[in-house]
Design an enzyme around this catalytic site. Sequence first.
Site, PDB file in Angstrom:
ATOM      1  N   CYS A  57     -14.209  -8.458 124.527  1.00  0.00           N
ATOM      2  CA  CYS A  57     -13.856  -9.420 125.581  1.00  0.00           C
ATOM      3  C   CYS A  57     -14.731  -9.209 126.815  1.00  0.00           C
ATOM      4  CB  CYS A  57     -12.379  -9.242 125.933  1.00  0.00           C
ATOM      5  SG  CYS A  57     -11.866 -10.106 127.427  1.00  0.00           S
ATOM      6  N   TYR A 214     -18.188 -20.036 127.676  1.00  0.00           N
ATOM      7  CA  TYR A 214     -16.986 -20.363 126.893  1.00  0.00           C
ATOM      8  C   TYR A 214     -16.795 -21.869 126.783  1.00  0.00           C
ATOM      9  CZ  TYR A 214     -15.139 -15.741 125.919  1.00  0.00           C
ATOM     10  OH  TYR A 214     -14.956 -14.485 125.386  1.00  0.00           O
TER      11      TYR A 214
END
Length: 347
Positions: A57, A214
């Site tokens: 992440c 993203y």
Amino acid sequence: MTDQTDASTQEDQANAAQRRQKGEFVRGVSRFRNVIGDTPDFPAEPGRYHLHVALNCPWCHRVTLARGILGLQTSISMDVAFPNRTDDTDPAGENFWHFTPDRVSPLTGAPLPECTEETASGRGYRLAKDLYAAEGSEERSVPILYDKKTKRIVSNESAEIVRMLGAHANALGSTLAPDLLPDMYPADDAAADLRRDINELNEFIYVNINNGSYKAGFSSDQSVYDAAFANYFSALETLEQRLADGRPFLTGDRFTEADLRLFPTLYRHDPVYYVRMKLNGARILDYPHLWRWLCRVYGLEGVADSGSLIHCRQGYFGRSWNNVVPLGPVKPMTYPEAYRHPALARD
């Protein structure tokens, strides 16, 4: 947080449900926003705090970077989740971060040595969501900054965790001598212009690069992807030109929050995002000043050990349609070894 602007921390939530329905990736808002040292509830003490993270992440990578660069590895303990979240065969359901160190990685054929059990709560929770449930929350995200003494979540907003670790590094137990401790967001009056520069860079990097990657990779609307792709590479070119004057870091001679916040995305770009996020306009290796900056940051004490491209490859491609992980790139050499070779990029 001092001088922190919302646009550099979280995405505008206006019409979020409708935007998601149309195919746009819209990042949610973290709800736990306590600050170490702000109230008597969470004093700055060594050995008291803990991080729950996933090394794939990029938002977690921010806080593991801060922990490493600030010399807090021994005073702030850490648990690492398996890079793939639960699937529909899990009794709890799918899409939960889980602490299962014995799970075998399909990429390596063995358990990942960085993965741990959950150790901070005293309950050995298997799922990150259980830490939230203990406080009546339905959130499920990482990173989590956790108070081992009161068994409470301090914060789950990565930008604010980075800021508070930097502000209280000495009190939290940094092993670095004060003169070697990076001040990534100086609070003194003389640094007002530098803070303004950092704030502007933080927002620019968050919108166009951190969150922009993203939007390109996880939005299902072609127009959203097109805009994110264009903004991402335009931003890279802007930063490339900023570094063209020979400055070692984004604001000049010192490493700041802006450098820390840019690094996780660029670290992932060539080996992961180029394919997985459909950001195949160019490699970072094609931007000589950015490449040398990336290698320079990677070489700082505490940086290389703060992340894992094995976790990144498995975590990102494990969410793709067939779960197969690409093995490259292998030229001009494999990653992350390439980050030790700034001369690979040529003007």
